[in-house]
Enzyme design. Structure first.
Site, PDB file in Angstrom:
ATOM      1  N   LYS A 273       0.863  -1.192   0.000  1.00 46.71           N
ATOM      2  CA  LYS A 273       0.000   0.000   0.000  1.00 46.71           C
ATOM      3  C   LYS A 273       0.891   1.231   0.000  1.00 46.71           C
ATOM      4  CE  LYS A 273      -3.085   2.624   3.112  1.00 46.71           C
ATOM      5  NZ  LYS A 273      -3.947   2.614   4.312  1.00 46.71           N
TER       6      LYS A 273
ATOM      7  N   ASP B 254      -2.497  10.225   3.652  1.00 46.61           N
ATOM      8  CA  ASP B 254      -3.892   9.808   3.845  1.00 46.61           C
ATOM      9  C   ASP B 254      -4.621  10.838   4.705  1.00 46.61           C
ATOM     10  OD1 ASP B 254      -6.272   8.515   4.101  1.00 46.61           O
ATOM     11  OD2 ASP B 254      -5.527   6.874   5.378  1.00 46.61           O
TER      12      ASP B 254
ATOM     13  N   LYS C 101     -10.010  12.876   8.190  1.00 43.51           N
ATOM     14  CA  LYS C 101      -9.520  12.483   9.513  1.00 43.51           C
ATOM     15  C   LYS C 101      -9.431  13.705  10.428  1.00 43.51           C
ATOM     16  CE  LYS C 101      -6.395   8.700   8.110  1.00 43.51           C
ATOM     17  NZ  LYS C 101      -6.976   7.606   8.879  1.00 43.51           N
TER      18      LYS C 101
ATOM     19  N   ASP D 157       1.796   6.501   5.364  1.00 40.89           N
ATOM     20  CA  ASP D 157       0.814   5.504   4.926  1.00 40.89           C
ATOM     21  C   ASP D 157       1.282   4.730   3.681  1.00 40.89           C
ATOM     22  OD1 ASP D 157      -1.528   4.215   5.588  1.00 40.89           O
ATOM     23  OD2 ASP D 157      -2.821   5.554   4.443  1.00 40.89           O
TER      24      ASP D 157
ATOM     25  N   ASP E  18     -11.974   7.019   3.819  1.00 41.41           N
ATOM     26  CA  ASP E  18     -10.744   6.779   4.588  1.00 41.41           C
ATOM     27  C   ASP E  18     -10.343   5.300   4.560  1.00 41.41           C
ATOM     28  OD1 ASP E  18      -8.583   7.408   6.144  1.00 41.41           O
ATOM     29  OD2 ASP E  18      -9.715   7.644   8.020  1.00 41.41           O
TER      30      ASP E  18
ATOM     31  N   GLU F  36      -9.275   3.655   2.164  1.00 39.02           N
ATOM     32  CA  GLU F  36      -8.747   3.747   0.797  1.00 39.02           C
ATOM     33  C   GLU F  36      -7.678   2.700   0.497  1.00 39.02           C
ATOM     34  OE1 GLU F  36      -7.509   5.380   3.262  1.00 39.02           O
ATOM     35  OE2 GLU F  36      -5.394   4.975   2.929  1.00 39.02           O
TER      36      GLU F  36
ATOM     37  N   ARG G 275      -7.447  -0.475   1.215  1.00 47.02           N
ATOM     38  CA  ARG G 275      -7.963  -1.750   0.703  1.00 47.02           C
ATOM     39  C   ARG G 275      -8.368  -1.625  -0.771  1.00 47.02           C
ATOM     40  NH1 ARG G 275     -12.403  -1.859   5.359  1.00 47.02           N
ATOM     41  NH2 ARG G 275     -10.690  -0.745   6.330  1.00 47.02           N
TER      42      ARG G 275
END
Ligand code: BES
Ligand code: ZN
Ligand code: ZN
Length: 469
Positions: free
Chosen positions: A236, A241, A248, A259, A318, A320, A322
């Protein structure tokens, strides 16, 4: 700059480190003038004595034998705290070390040279230091391996610690291209146009709100010509993020530059495998995007397509990671059919609440892969803890309007739900494993006041891959 070399004998007139386990100090007496030093070898403690020429002799405590799994930390601490006093050269008394201990010591000496202040206007100039390992010829290979692994750990830490305005998806692609050219493997970067043509719709959806377009990086290290891909790695690579429209809270938001920790491990491990010339076919795929807030951002409620053809209802922008992983997993399976497939991702806050900073969450249907990874995790002190992929969680992914949704909407079992989502893009691949490294990739360290990259995963995956050869 640090130069590493192997020597056959210690020069007793120069600075040196004498490692010692608790209760095993007899070898120390020949180097220091005091008969019995006030030192008990507690893990990571050290004491300095002056030698005959005013040289520095550091006794380094390695604790109990069981502490050897984290031996690099003791070396890192000693070096970090004392290197400003060294007279350019430092020797390590490593003739009693096993190959594993030598590898760890070399990693420790390397990671102690990591300078986090790259963006300071007046960066600390690092001195030219020679690190000489006094060890037998037969351990040279282990020493070289530790040196390489340590160097790559520093390189990926620098990537994870880099701010998101410098570290765009394109920047990650360029990093991989440079690494491939230097270390002799093949790197292909798919840019927005190719991503559209090839149907990476989930990656594109996540990246829509950013001025920095997404990329997919494909690293191929295939020394066994014409043979199957032994292992596929997927990372990933969210360069920042923000949460997207499901934004967030701002506290600690700056840490979301990390991230892309999973991507960093994948980039690092392919680099190490190529540098060590491991006889194993590896493909690493990194899906990289910035999850930003903009009028063109994807929204909660949207239905998007994906590389696999499955449609996804977005409940929370959020969740994202996956989404980008779904495309990367489908792609690597379709294009390469790797015998084993492992993805790494800073995927959920839930895994941090479950396992803290002590272990990564491990999900797999393969008991054999789980056992191998657990054992190696203990051996290198980069631990994993298995969590279930029960069918019970399937209904949480149900969407009335699309094939599945990206979030259950419930504040429970978040890490498992994320893993179940990924599972539906792995075609029930028996040999797939997901490692949620959100708690271990980035955190407190003894060497920084703020949280920073840990380098977790490079030793774990390198040793795992080597165990398959
Ligand atoms: N990048 C985060 C996960 C994360 C949290 C990494 C803390 C490192 C430290 C991920 O994209 C995320 O936001 N996950 C959400 C998912 C939720 C909205 C379903 C989470 O875990 O809260
Ligand atoms: Zn997120
Ligand atoms: Zn994320």
């Amino acid at each position: 700059m640090t130069v590493f070399k192997q020597i056959s004998k210690l020069n007793t007139e120069k600075d040196m480190i004498i490692p010692c386990y608790k209760g095993d100090m007899d070898h120390v007496q020949q180097y220091i003038l005091v008969g019995k030093p006030d030192f008990d070898g507690t893990f990571s403690s050290f004491q300095m004595f002056y030698g005959k020429t005013g040289n520095r002799i550091y006794l380094l405590g390695l604790g109990e034998r069981k502490d050897a799994v984290k031996l690099e930390q003791a070396f890192q601490k000693l070096c970090f705290e004392t290197k400003k006093y060294w007279k350019k050269d430092i020797q390590i008394n490593a003739d009693k070390f096993s190959s594993e201990e030598i590898k760890k010591a070399a990693i420790g000496m390397q990671i102690a040279t990591y300078e986090i202040g790259q963006f300071k206007s007046d960066p600390i100039a690092s001195e030219m230091i020679t690190v000489a390992f006094a060890c037998s010829e037969e351990n040279i290979e282990a020493f070289e391996e530790g040196k390489q692994i340590g160097e790559t750990i520093n390189r990926i830490k620098a990537l994870v610690d880099a701010p998101a305005n410098h570290k765009t998806p394109e920047f990650l692609g360029q990093w991989a291209m440079n690494s491939a050219a230097e270390s002799n493997y093949k790197c292909t970067v798919l840019h927005q146009k190719e991503l559209i043509e090839q149907g990476f719709d989930a990656v594109l959806a996540v990246g829509k709100g950013s001025v920095h377009p997404p990329v997919v990086i494909i690293n191929e290290y295939l020394p066994k010509k014409g043979k199957a891909v032994d292992i596929g790695l997927v990372g990933k690579g969210i360069t920042f993020d923000s949460g997207g429209l499901s934004i967030k809270p701002s506290q600690n938001l700056h840490y979301m530059k990390s991230d892309m920790g999973g991507a960093a491990v994948v980039l690092g491990v392919v680099e190490v495998a190529a540098r060590l010339k491991l006889n194993i076919n590896i493909v690493g795929v990194v899906a990289s995007a910035e999850n930003a807030v903009d009028a063109s951002s994807y929204r909660p409620g949207d239905v998007i397509n994906s590389y696999s053809g499955k449609t996804i209802e977005i409940i929370d922008t959020d969740a994202e990671g996956r989404l980008v992983l779904a495309d990367a997993l489908s792609f690597i399976i379709k294009k390469y059919q790797p015998k084993q497939l492992i993805d790494l991702a800073t995927l959920t806050g839930s895994v941090v609440r479950t396992l803290g900073f002590a272990a990564a969450g491990m999900f797999t249907h393969s008991n054999e892969m789980a056992e191998r990874m657990s054992n190696i995790g203990e051996e290198v002190h980069e631990r994993v803890w298995r969590l279930p992929l029960y069918d019970d969680f399937e209904s949480d992914l149900h969407s009335d309007i699309a094939d599945l949704r990206n979030f259950s909407g419930k504040p429970i079992a978040g890490a498992i739900n994320a893993a179940k989502f990924l599972e539906s893009f792995t075609e029930s691949s028996k040999n797939w494993m997901h490692l949620d490294i959100a708690g271990v990739a980035f955190g407190d360290s003894n060497y920084t006041k703020m949280k920073s990259a840990s380098g977790y995963g490079v030793q774990l995956l390198t040793k795992y891959i080597k165990s398959l050869i």
